[in-house]
Design a protein around this motif. Structure first.
Motif, PDB file in Angstrom:
ATOM      1  N   HIS A  13       0.839  -1.205   0.000  1.00 39.20           N
ATOM      2  CA  HIS A  13       0.000   0.000   0.000  1.00 39.20           C
ATOM      3  C   HIS A  13       0.874   1.255   0.000  1.00 39.20           C
ATOM      4  O   HIS A  13       2.109   1.170   0.031  1.00 39.20           O
ATOM      5  CB  HIS A  13      -0.977  -0.010   1.180  1.00 39.20           C
ATOM      6  CG  HIS A  13      -0.346  -0.145   2.522  1.00 39.20           C
ATOM      7  ND1 HIS A  13       0.410   0.851   3.105  1.00 39.20           N
ATOM      8  CD2 HIS A  13      -0.354  -1.163   3.416  1.00 39.20           C
ATOM      9  CE1 HIS A  13       0.818   0.462   4.296  1.00 39.20           C
ATOM     10  NE2 HIS A  13       0.376  -0.771   4.508  1.00 39.20           N
ATOM     11  N   ASP A  14       0.231   2.417  -0.039  1.00 34.64           N
ATOM     12  CA  ASP A  14       0.961   3.677  -0.149  1.00 34.64           C
ATOM     13  C   ASP A  14       1.847   3.965   1.066  1.00 34.64           C
ATOM     14  O   ASP A  14       2.850   4.668   0.941  1.00 34.64           O
ATOM     15  CB  ASP A  14      -0.002   4.832  -0.398  1.00 34.64           C
ATOM     16  CG  ASP A  14      -0.541   4.835  -1.819  1.00 34.64           C
ATOM     17  OD1 ASP A  14      -0.080   4.020  -2.654  1.00 34.64           O
ATOM     18  OD2 ASP A  14      -1.435   5.660  -2.110  1.00 34.64           O
ATOM     19  N   GLY A  15       1.529   3.436   2.229  1.00 29.24           N
ATOM     20  CA  GLY A  15       2.415   3.573   3.377  1.00 29.24           C
ATOM     21  C   GLY A  15       3.730   2.865   3.131  1.00 29.24           C
ATOM     22  O   GLY A  15       4.807   3.378   3.454  1.00 29.24           O
ATOM     23  N   HIS A  16       3.661   1.671   2.544  1.00 31.02           N
ATOM     24  CA  HIS A  16       4.881   0.942   2.179  1.00 31.02           C
ATOM     25  C   HIS A  16       5.664   1.711   1.115  1.00 31.02           C
ATOM     26  O   HIS A  16       6.899   1.796   1.181  1.00 31.02           O
ATOM     27  CB  HIS A  16       4.545  -0.447   1.641  1.00 31.02           C
ATOM     28  CG  HIS A  16       3.895  -1.339   2.639  1.00 31.02           C
ATOM     29  ND1 HIS A  16       2.847  -2.172   2.311  1.00 31.02           N
ATOM     30  CD2 HIS A  16       4.124  -1.533   3.965  1.00 31.02           C
ATOM     31  CE1 HIS A  16       2.480  -2.851   3.386  1.00 31.02           C
ATOM     32  NE2 HIS A  16       3.235  -2.476   4.400  1.00 31.02           N
ATOM     33  N   TYR A 130      -1.998   8.516   5.418  1.00 31.66           N
ATOM     34  CA  TYR A 130      -3.369   8.411   5.923  1.00 31.66           C
ATOM     35  C   TYR A 130      -4.374   8.153   4.802  1.00 31.66           C
ATOM     36  O   TYR A 130      -4.218   8.643   3.684  1.00 31.66           O
ATOM     37  CB  TYR A 130      -3.734   9.676   6.688  1.00 31.66           C
ATOM     38  CG  TYR A 130      -2.902   9.823   7.939  1.00 31.66           C
ATOM     39  CD1 TYR A 130      -3.256   9.154   9.100  1.00 31.66           C
ATOM     40  CD2 TYR A 130      -1.738  10.590   7.941  1.00 31.66           C
ATOM     41  CE1 TYR A 130      -2.479   9.260  10.251  1.00 31.66           C
ATOM     42  CE2 TYR A 130      -0.958  10.695   9.083  1.00 31.66           C
ATOM     43  CZ  TYR A 130      -1.334  10.030  10.236  1.00 31.66           C
ATOM     44  OH  TYR A 130      -0.570  10.120  11.364  1.00 31.66           O
ATOM     45  N   ALA A 131      -5.402   7.416   5.162  1.00 31.65           N
ATOM     46  CA  ALA A 131      -6.512   7.132   4.258  1.00 31.65           C
ATOM     47  C   ALA A 131      -7.448   8.340   4.224  1.00 31.65           C
ATOM     48  O   ALA A 131      -7.295   9.295   4.991  1.00 31.65           O
ATOM     49  CB  ALA A 131      -7.262   5.891   4.746  1.00 31.65           C
ATOM     50  N   ASP A 132      -8.423   8.263   3.341  1.00 28.11           N
ATOM     51  CA  ASP A 132      -9.388   9.359   3.185  1.00 28.11           C
ATOM     52  C   ASP A 132     -10.121   9.692   4.483  1.00 28.11           C
ATOM     53  O   ASP A 132     -10.558  10.827   4.671  1.00 28.11           O
ATOM     54  CB  ASP A 132     -10.414   9.020   2.102  1.00 28.11           C
ATOM     55  CG  ASP A 132      -9.806   9.033   0.705  1.00 28.11           C
ATOM     56  OD1 ASP A 132      -8.678   9.559   0.537  1.00 28.11           O
ATOM     57  OD2 ASP A 132     -10.445   8.501  -0.227  1.00 28.11           O
ATOM     58  N   ASP A 133     -10.257   8.717   5.376  1.00 29.08           N
ATOM     59  CA  ASP A 133     -10.970   8.957   6.628  1.00 29.08           C
ATOM     60  C   ASP A 133     -10.071   9.516   7.728  1.00 29.08           C
ATOM     61  O   ASP A 133     -10.502   9.699   8.861  1.00 29.08           O
ATOM     62  CB  ASP A 133     -11.653   7.677   7.114  1.00 29.08           C
ATOM     63  CG  ASP A 133     -10.673   6.555   7.429  1.00 29.08           C
ATOM     64  OD1 ASP A 133      -9.448   6.736   7.273  1.00 29.08           O
ATOM     65  OD2 ASP A 133     -11.140   5.469   7.834  1.00 29.08           O
ATOM     66  N   GLY A 134      -8.801   9.802   7.409  1.00 25.92           N
ATOM     67  CA  GLY A 134      -7.884  10.371   8.383  1.00 25.92           C
ATOM     68  C   GLY A 134      -7.177   9.340   9.247  1.00 25.92           C
ATOM     69  O   GLY A 134      -6.309   9.685  10.046  1.00 25.92           O
ATOM     70  N   GLU A 135      -7.528   8.062   9.095  1.00 29.54           N
ATOM     71  CA  GLU A 135      -6.851   6.991   9.819  1.00 29.54           C
ATOM     72  C   GLU A 135      -5.690   6.479   8.964  1.00 29.54           C
ATOM     73  O   GLU A 135      -5.717   6.569   7.740  1.00 29.54           O
ATOM     74  CB  GLU A 135      -7.821   5.843  10.111  1.00 29.54           C
ATOM     75  CG  GLU A 135      -8.982   6.222  11.023  1.00 29.54           C
ATOM     76  CD  GLU A 135      -8.536   6.589  12.424  1.00 29.54           C
ATOM     77  OE1 GLU A 135      -7.620   5.915  12.953  1.00 29.54           O
ATOM     78  OE2 GLU A 135      -9.071   7.559  12.977  1.00 29.54           O
ATOM     79  N   ARG A 136      -4.715   5.892   9.613  1.00 30.29           N
ATOM     80  CA  ARG A 136      -3.535   5.442   8.888  1.00 30.29           C
ATOM     81  C   ARG A 136      -3.863   4.242   7.991  1.00 30.29           C
ATOM     82  O   ARG A 136      -4.669   3.390   8.328  1.00 30.29           O
ATOM     83  CB  ARG A 136      -2.484   5.176   9.947  1.00 30.29           C
ATOM     84  CG  ARG A 136      -1.645   4.059   9.878  1.00 30.29           C
ATOM     85  CD  ARG A 136      -0.640   4.072  11.030  1.00 30.29           C
ATOM     86  NE  ARG A 136      -0.897   2.978  11.942  1.00 30.29           N
ATOM     87  CZ  ARG A 136      -0.464   1.760  11.723  1.00 30.29           C
ATOM     88  NH1 ARG A 136       0.220   1.467  10.649  1.00 30.29           N
ATOM     89  NH2 ARG A 136      -0.731   0.805  12.574  1.00 30.29           N
ATOM     90  N   GLY A 145     -11.238  -5.111   3.686  1.00 27.64           N
ATOM     91  CA  GLY A 145     -12.109  -4.473   2.706  1.00 27.64           C
ATOM     92  C   GLY A 145     -12.553  -3.074   3.088  1.00 27.64           C
ATOM     93  O   GLY A 145     -13.461  -2.516   2.482  1.00 27.64           O
ATOM     94  N   GLU A 146     -11.903  -2.498   4.063  1.00 24.83           N
ATOM     95  CA  GLU A 146     -12.260  -1.153   4.535  1.00 24.83           C
ATOM     96  C   GLU A 146     -11.751  -0.074   3.582  1.00 24.83           C
ATOM     97  O   GLU A 146     -12.437   0.909   3.315  1.00 24.83           O
ATOM     98  CB  GLU A 146     -11.656  -0.978   5.927  1.00 24.83           C
ATOM     99  CG  GLU A 146     -12.085   0.239   6.658  1.00 24.83           C
ATOM    100  CD  GLU A 146     -11.457   0.300   8.051  1.00 24.83           C
ATOM    101  OE1 GLU A 146     -11.377   1.420   8.576  1.00 24.83           O
ATOM    102  OE2 GLU A 146     -11.047  -0.740   8.601  1.00 24.83           O
ATOM    103  N   ILE A 147     -10.510  -0.247   3.087  1.00 24.35           N
ATOM    104  CA  ILE A 147      -9.885   0.717   2.184  1.00 24.35           C
ATOM    105  C   ILE A 147      -9.149  -0.031   1.075  1.00 24.35           C
ATOM    106  O   ILE A 147      -8.902  -1.225   1.181  1.00 24.35           O
ATOM    107  CB  ILE A 147      -8.882   1.644   2.917  1.00 24.35           C
ATOM    108  CG1 ILE A 147      -7.752   0.827   3.563  1.00 24.35           C
ATOM    109  CG2 ILE A 147      -9.590   2.536   3.929  1.00 24.35           C
ATOM    110  CD1 ILE A 147      -6.618   1.650   4.149  1.00 24.35           C
TER     111      ILE A 147
END
Length: 155
Positions: A13-16, A130-136, A145-147
């Motif tokens: 993912h984008d954090g990686h 961070y994801a669109d919801d402000g969580e990492r 399946g959340e993001i």
């Protein structure tokens, strides 16, 4: 500076990608990606979740690095069999790229290096993404399946 970045990296993912980008930016003398073995990946999960097999994760890491490497760095992917592994034992490593979550592990790794007569590593902290919801963004959130891998909400 020869830099190591370690992790399971699956699903990627984008954090990686941020960790890889930091490693590439600072790794003028080379980058080592320490990719956890399938056994270690399972053992180190705080919460059990499906993890892609090593070869699949290695292919994804190879592709991501190729996309991000604007410096044409010498990159090596190694199988990581223990948590501290390469960072604690390789005398050619100068720095470790960490997230804010894993930054405290650098102290233990440097203690292990000193016990072996090796120089301590510098830490390069890549900030959370961070994801669109402000969580990492996390692999667990993707698997559930959340993001998606870019932090876009799927629910």
């Amino acid at each position: 500076m020869r830099v190591v970045v370690a992790g399971t990296f699956g699903p990627l993912h984008d954090g990686h990608r941020s960790l890889f980008e930091h490693a590439l930016r600072f790794g003028a003398d080379g980058v080592v990606v320490a990719l956890t073995s399938d056994d270690l990946a399972t053992e180190t999960r705080h919460e059990p979740r499906p993890i892609p097999p090593f070869d699949e994760r290695m292919a994804a890491v190879t592709d991501a690095i190729a996309e991000l490497d604007e410096w044409d760095r010498d990159v090596e992917i190694r199988r990581l069999e223990t948590e501290a592994g390469i960072a604690a034992t390789d005398p050619a490593i100068d720095a470790l790229v960490v997230s804010p979550e894993t930054a405290p592990e650098l102290e233990d790794i440097n203690d292990q290096r000193r016990e072996r007569g090796l120089e301590p590593l510098s830490g390069i902290v890549a900030p959370y993404v961070y994801a669109d919801d402000g969580e990492r963004i996390s692999s667990t959130r993707i698997v559930t399946g959340e993001i998606d891998e870019h932090g876009r909400l799927l629910e």
